[in-house]
Design a protein around this motif. Structure first.
Motif, PDB file in Angstrom:
ATOM      1  N   ALA A  53      15.501 -25.711   0.763  1.00 21.11           N
ATOM      2  CA  ALA A  53      15.381 -25.346  -0.656  1.00 21.11           C
ATOM      3  C   ALA A  53      14.069 -24.607  -0.907  1.00 21.11           C
ATOM      4  N   LEU A  54      12.986 -25.065  -0.304  1.00 18.26           N
ATOM      5  CA  LEU A  54      11.696 -24.390  -0.449  1.00 18.26           C
ATOM      6  C   LEU A  54      11.770 -22.970   0.109  1.00 18.26           C
ATOM      7  N   ILE A  55      12.272 -22.827   1.330  1.00 26.20           N
ATOM      8  CA  ILE A  55      12.350 -21.512   1.961  1.00 26.20           C
ATOM      9  C   ILE A  55      13.273 -20.601   1.158  1.00 26.20           C
ATOM     10  N   GLY A  56      14.412 -21.127   0.740  1.00 31.41           N
ATOM     11  CA  GLY A  56      15.333 -20.345  -0.090  1.00 31.41           C
ATOM     12  C   GLY A  56      14.707 -19.930  -1.403  1.00 31.41           C
ATOM     13  N   GLY A  57      13.889 -20.816  -1.983  1.00 28.27           N
ATOM     14  CA  GLY A  57      13.192 -20.483  -3.223  1.00 28.27           C
ATOM     15  C   GLY A  57      12.185 -19.365  -3.032  1.00 28.27           C
ATOM     16  N   VAL A  58      11.454 -19.419  -1.919  1.00 29.24           N
ATOM     17  CA  VAL A  58      10.496 -18.352  -1.605  1.00 29.24           C
ATOM     18  C   VAL A  58      11.237 -17.032  -1.456  1.00 29.24           C
ATOM     19  N   LEU A  59      12.343 -17.053  -0.721  1.00 24.63           N
ATOM     20  CA  LEU A  59      13.115 -15.834  -0.502  1.00 24.63           C
ATOM     21  C   LEU A  59      13.761 -15.343  -1.798  1.00 24.63           C
ATOM     22  N   GLY A  60      13.992 -16.259  -2.729  1.00 25.41           N
ATOM     23  CA  GLY A  60      14.577 -15.877  -4.007  1.00 25.41           C
ATOM     24  C   GLY A  60      13.620 -15.129  -4.913  1.00 25.41           C
ATOM     25  N   ILE A  61      12.324 -15.360  -4.740  1.00 28.25           N
ATOM     26  CA  ILE A  61      11.356 -14.701  -5.612  1.00 28.25           C
ATOM     27  C   ILE A  61      10.717 -13.474  -4.974  1.00 28.25           C
ATOM     28  N   ALA A  62      10.957 -13.260  -3.676  1.00 29.77           N
ATOM     29  CA  ALA A  62      10.369 -12.101  -3.010  1.00 29.77           C
ATOM     30  C   ALA A  62      11.236 -11.671  -1.835  1.00 29.77           C
ATOM     31  N   ASP A  63      11.345 -10.373  -1.666  1.00 26.84           N
ATOM     32  CA  ASP A  63      12.007  -9.801  -0.505  1.00 26.84           C
ATOM     33  C   ASP A  63      10.942  -9.692   0.569  1.00 26.84           C
ATOM     34  N   LEU A  64      10.972 -10.598   1.547  1.00 18.46           N
ATOM     35  CA  LEU A  64       9.909 -10.697   2.539  1.00 18.46           C
ATOM     36  C   LEU A  64      10.421 -10.378   3.940  1.00 18.46           C
ATOM     37  N   HIS A  65       9.537  -9.842   4.742  1.00 18.89           N
ATOM     38  CA  HIS A  65       9.827  -9.665   6.158  1.00 18.89           C
ATOM     39  C   HIS A  65       8.684 -10.295   6.949  1.00 18.89           C
ATOM     40  N   TYR A  66       9.008 -11.322   7.725  1.00 21.33           N
ATOM     41  CA  TYR A  66       8.038 -12.012   8.575  1.00 21.33           C
ATOM     42  C   TYR A  66       8.080 -11.419   9.978  1.00 21.33           C
TER      43      TYR A  66
END
Length: 141
Positions: A53-66
């Motif tokens: 849920a935390l990781i999904g929430g982070v991805l929900g607020i930003a389009d990120l590439h690690y």
């Protein structure tokens, strides 16, 4: 699972492949990471579902590439690596004043402890001050 493969799967998870979480995260886990905001507190995570849920929430607020910058380095049940992300803030993080479309970046290091090939403990340290200022969650001066 080989520790180097585990690290690759860890980065894939943070790049949005949430199905990897069931493969690499233990049912119960401990997270050692600073609270970024009231909405993003990794230290409150105690199980796989909360981590996803935390990781999904982070991805929900930003389009990120690690991507991996250093490592991974592995010894026994420990795997560590340095990472960097770049991306675009989508908006929606409570308390943030940054406009959607704002470029974001950060780098840090994660240490993962495994048991039976799954992550049971995760330490994270990142250069969060610049990120928090970019998002308008803290103000210099």
């Amino acid at each position: 699972m080989d520790n180097h493969l585990l690290w690759e799967r860890w980065i894939a998870l943070w790049n949005g492949d949430l199905a990897v979480g069931k493969e690499i995260l233990a049912e119960r886990l401990t997270v050692h990471s600073p609270k970024l905001s009231d909405a993003l507190d990794p230290s409150a995570v105690t199980d796989r579902d909360a981590a996803l849920a935390l990781i999904g929430g982070v991805l929900g607020i930003a389009d990120l590439h690690y991507r991996t910058e250093v490592g991974p380095l592995a010894e026994g049940h420990l795997v560590t690596g340095g990472w960097q992300f770049t991306g675009t803030y989508r908006g929606g993080l409570p308390g943030a004043t940054a406009a959607p479309g704002t470029s974001v970046a950060n780098r840090g290091i994660d240490i993962l402890r495994t048991e039976d090939g799954r992550i049971v403990e995760w330490w994270s340290a990142a250069e969060n001050l610049t990120l928090l200022a970019t998002l308008g969650l803290i103000h210099a001066g």
